[in-house]
Design a protein around this motif. Structure first.
Motif, mmCIF file in Angstrom:
data_model
loop_
_atom_site.group_PDB
_atom_site.id
_atom_site.type_symbol
_atom_site.label_atom_id
_atom_site.label_comp_id
_atom_site.label_asym_id
_atom_site.label_seq_id
_atom_site.Cartn_x
_atom_site.Cartn_y
_atom_site.Cartn_z
ATOM 1 N N THR A 68 0.860 -1.025 0.227
ATOM 2 C CA THR A 68 0.122 -0.045 -0.113
ATOM 3 C C THR A 68 1.211 1.004 0.531
ATOM 4 O O THR A 68 1.464 1.229 1.153
ATOM 5 C CB THR A 68 -0.896 0.355 1.383
ATOM 6 O OG1 THR A 68 -1.422 -1.070 1.314
ATOM 7 C CG2 THR A 68 -2.049 0.700 1.495
ATOM 8 N N GLN A 83 -3.600 3.681 -1.286
ATOM 9 C CA GLN A 83 -3.540 2.871 -2.807
ATOM 10 C C GLN A 83 -3.020 1.659 -2.495
ATOM 11 O O GLN A 83 -1.961 2.023 -2.370
ATOM 12 C CB GLN A 83 -3.120 3.778 -4.526
ATOM 13 C CG GLN A 83 -3.836 3.606 -5.373
ATOM 14 C CD GLN A 83 -4.109 4.209 -6.839
ATOM 15 O OE1 GLN A 83 -2.934 4.930 -6.396
ATOM 16 N NE2 GLN A 83 -4.688 4.082 -7.181
ATOM 17 N N ARG A 84 -3.251 0.730 -3.119
ATOM 18 C CA ARG A 84 -3.028 -0.432 -3.054
ATOM 19 C C ARG A 84 -1.922 -1.322 -4.358
ATOM 20 O O ARG A 84 -2.629 -0.574 -5.152
ATOM 21 C CB ARG A 84 -3.856 -2.171 -2.695
ATOM 22 C CG ARG A 84 -4.105 -2.179 -1.099
ATOM 23 C CD ARG A 84 -5.465 -3.428 -1.480
ATOM 24 N NE ARG A 84 -4.726 -4.620 -1.744
ATOM 25 C CZ ARG A 84 -5.360 -5.729 -1.950
ATOM 26 N NH1 ARG A 84 -6.612 -5.491 -2.868
ATOM 27 N NH2 ARG A 84 -5.154 -6.752 -1.627
ATOM 28 N N SER A 156 -3.674 -9.733 -1.332
ATOM 29 C CA SER A 156 -2.577 -9.315 -1.553
ATOM 30 C C SER A 156 -0.847 -10.357 -1.432
ATOM 31 O O SER A 156 0.063 -9.980 -2.884
ATOM 32 C CB SER A 156 -2.001 -8.518 0.001
ATOM 33 O OG SER A 156 -1.596 -9.364 0.677
#
Ligand code: APR
Ligand code: ZN
Length: 362
Positions: A68, A83-84, A156
């Motif tokens: 992130t 923001q990822r 993720s």
């Protein structure tokens, strides 16, 4: 202002890393700081650590990561904190001849960040980031064009794999070789990159999809991910592949090991007019040879390939959609979830040809 984070620090060629503190500068103009959530251990990290590929030391390796955005410097356009993102280890400059020629994966400047220190050890020693990325750390500072926004709905761990294994393997099939439905494919080397290559071949409609490895333990996962056949890499390989491809040999071979012997084996199992795409990254002193006459008589093609000839900014969203739709299973490729301390064990598994991807969770 600086930020101190834990990282796996490599101090010398062939040495195991130690986990220690690295002090990151605040992101400068055009830079962002990313807090890592996951990072994969790729064979290229092993090659950088042992001198097969050049790497100034001390270094924080790791180039397959997602996280992130935590802070942005000045002159950063679209990227926002929170923001990822997926890390891109070869960010194209978009202005050199290659970028202008539609070949951003060959960008002249994409490796610049790897050539200068990016942070400091606690005693002030400058430290380098492997492939300019430094993903074996809780956070890193990279150029804003080295992050690609992560589409929603991707875990993720899978996101990390998008940044190297998945994009490289999928790109090799979809972009470099442009495999078509019904073509026969053999993939030699079933690590993280090879398993992604295999899945991309199945997704392209290739048939048969022949998985090849030295280790019989790779068969089960290879079949689960779409291999129609599994063969051990031995002297009979070309003959066995011909047996599965109408006596001709495969339309496409993908070499995903990075050695002359497997490049030669891949070449030898393709049909007349077939193509070998070399995905593996070999050593500078490892020479490949074949008879010059074969180029005429067999009309084979040998193709090099960087980052799957992909443009991460354009292709990660495409690949992410395949992952979300269940067409490509990245989670299944992760066989070991580890911490920063376990990087040496992950490297040993790669030396031994064991497991799929090892993934660090932060
Ligand atoms: N024949 C067949 N398979 C082999 C051989 C061989 N002679 N030697 C090694 N392998 C297999 C190993 O058993 C293992 O399954 O190749 C696989 C390599 O897997 P990883 O070490 O996990 O490597 P990976 O990260 O997938 O990278 C593969 O692509 O990006 C490049 O630098 C990377 O050259 C490396 C390659
Ligand atoms: Zn990699």
């Amino acid at each position: 202002m600086t930020t101190t984070v834990k990282a796996a620090i490599f101090s010398g060629r062939g040495e195991a890393p130690r986990v220690g503190d690295v002090t990151l500068p605040d992101p400068g103009p055009g830079q962002v700081r990313v807090r890592l959530s996951a990072a994969g251990a790729c064979h290229s990290d092993l090659s950088l650590s042992n001198g097969t590929l050049p790497q100034p030391m001390p270094a924080v390796l790791g180039h397959e990561g997602a996280g992130t955005v935590e802070a942005v410097g000045s002159d950063v356009g679209d990227v926002r904190p929170g923001q990822r993102v997926v890390l891109n280890w070869a960010p194209p400059c978009r202005s050199c001849w290659f970028c202008g020629n539609g070949e951003p994966h060959l960008c002249e400047r994409s490796s610049e960040a790897a050539q200068r220190p990016y942070a400091e050890l606690s005693d002030g020693t400058p430290v380098y980031a492997g492939l300019g990325t430094g993903a074996f750390a809780e956070a890193t500072v990279v150029s804003a064009n080295a992050v690609v926004p992560l589409p929603d709905g991707i875990d993720s761990g899978a996101a990390a794999l998008l940044g190297c294994a998945a994009l490289t393997g999928w790109g090799a099939v979809a972009k470099s070789a442009a495999v078509r439905a019904g073509e026969s494919v053999a993939v030699i080397g079933l690590g993280g990159v090879g398993l992604a290559t295999l899945q991309a071949a199945r997704l392209a409609g290739a048939d048969p999809v022949i998985a090849v490895d030295l280790s019989p333990a790779k068969e089960e996962l290879a079949r689960e991910l779409g291999a129609t056949h599994f063969l051990l890499s031995d002297d009979n390989l070309a003959k066995e592949v011909r047996g599965l491809t109408g006596g001709r040999g495969a339309d496409h071979a993908f070499e995903v090991v990075g050695a002359s012997a497997t490049i030669r084996a891949a070449w030898g199992l393709t049909r007349r007019g077939g193509t070998t795409t070399v995905v593996g990254v070999g050593a500078n002193d490892d020479m490949v040879s074949f008879a010059a006459l074969e180029l005429f008589y067999l009309a084979r093609t040998l193709r090099g390939c960087v980052y799957g000839s992909s443009d991460p900014a354009r292709d990660i969203p495409v690949l992410a959609a395949h992952v979300r739709d269940g067409d490509i299973d990245l989670a299944a490729m992760v066989t070991d979830e580890i911490g920063l301390d376990d990087v040496p064990a992950a490297f040993q598994r790669m030396r031994d040809g064991k497991g799929g991807r090892s993934l660090i969770r932060f």
